[in-house]
Design an enzyme around this catalytic site. Structure first.
Site, PDB file in Angstrom:
ATOM      1  N   SER A  77     -20.208  43.647   1.994  1.00 55.15           N
ATOM      2  CA  SER A  77     -21.212  43.521   0.845  1.00 55.15           C
ATOM      3  C   SER A  77     -21.836  41.138   0.520  1.00 55.15           C
ATOM      4  CB  SER A  77     -20.313  44.266   0.259  1.00 55.15           C
ATOM      5  OG  SER A  77     -18.632  43.742  -0.277  1.00 55.15           O
ATOM      6  N   GLU A  78     -20.228  41.453   0.408  1.00 55.39           N
ATOM      7  CA  GLU A  78     -20.566  39.661   0.154  1.00 55.39           C
ATOM      8  C   GLU A  78     -21.142  38.503   1.334  1.00 55.39           C
ATOM      9  OE1 GLU A  78     -19.470  37.995  -2.208  1.00 55.39           O
ATOM     10  OE2 GLU A  78     -17.994  39.989  -2.859  1.00 55.39           O
ATOM     11  N   HIS A  99      -8.182  38.413  -0.480  1.00 52.34           N
ATOM     12  CA  HIS A  99      -7.560  38.351  -1.787  1.00 52.34           C
ATOM     13  C   HIS A  99      -5.831  38.185  -1.554  1.00 52.34           C
ATOM     14  CE1 HIS A  99     -11.198  41.690  -2.438  1.00 52.34           C
ATOM     15  NE2 HIS A  99     -11.766  40.677  -2.874  1.00 52.34           N
TER      16      HIS A  99
HETATM   17 ZN   LIG Z   1     -13.460  39.693  -2.268  1.00 52.78          ZN
END
Ligand SMILES: [Zn+2]
Length: 213
Positions: A77-78, A99
């Site tokens: 999605s990035e 993360h």
């Molecule tokens: Zn992220």
């Protein structure tokens, strides 16, 4: 023997597993990509799956506009963030977004990571950019990140996580690892009464030794 594309896909699988096992990519979070040499083709991890258990057939092939060239799954999605970084930095062949909890703690506190506290961080990650928050997966985030990536190989995304760039997947991985180590050390030294950065002259000397700007 594998061709270069299969070798890179397998390396993405390996790096993703190492990131997951380190606790840098919990749930289905994080994404890894690599550029096929001398091309505008990117190999990326798929969207919405745990990155600890990928196989090379899960890796999605996209172009610089984010269009799928080959693959059975949806790309990360990035995707806009990854493609915009490759466009901004032709010298870069790998991008990792993760993360890691200590880094992300700093990102959520809006606290920059000062890499001038110990030599390994100066050598491996250099100056860390703090990128203003933007909604994940948007062109707004892609724009802010690629702008900061012009001058930095390590980025802290406010209220979100990290991005590291490398000439290779291994290099981008090591930057994420050392960045997280730096955040961990910063937190501990803060708890112990406050960290002391190395003097500017020493930082310069170390940068000069490794040819970092
Ligand atoms: Zn992220």
């Amino acid at each position: 023997m594998f061709d270069e594309e299969e070798r890179l896909k397998r390396k993405i699988v390996e790096i993703s597993r190492r990131l997951y096992e380190k606790g840098f990519m919990e749930g289905t979070g994080g994404n890894v990509s690599a550029k096929l040499p001398n091309s505008q083709i990117i190999l990326t991890t798929p969207s919405g799956v745990c990155k600890g258990y990928l196989s090379s057939s899960d890796i999605v092939k996209i172009d610089y506009e984010g269009k799928i060239v080959e693959g059975k799954l949806k790309p990360t999605s990035e995707t806009p963030m990854h493609t915009s970084i490759y466009k901004a930095r032709p010298d870069i062949n790998a991008v990792i977004h993760a993360h890691p909890p200590f880094c992300t703690g700093f990102a959520c506190a809006g606290m920059p990571i000062d890499s001038s506290i110990f030599p390994e961080a100066i050598v491996m990650v250099g100056e860390v950019a703090l990128v203003e928050y933007a909604t994940p997966g948007t062109d707004d985030l892609a724009m802010k990140v690629s702008e900061a990536a012009k001058m930095h190989d390590a980025l802290l995304l406010q209220n979100h996580g990290t991005v590291t760039l490398g000439a290779s997947l291994e290099e981008a991985y090591l930057k994420t690892e050392v960045l997280e180590e730096t955040a961990h050390i910063l937190l501990i030294s803060t708890l112990l009464g406050g960290y002391k950065s190395l003097p500017e002259a020493e930082v310069k000397k170390i940068k000069l030794m490794v040819g970092r700007k």
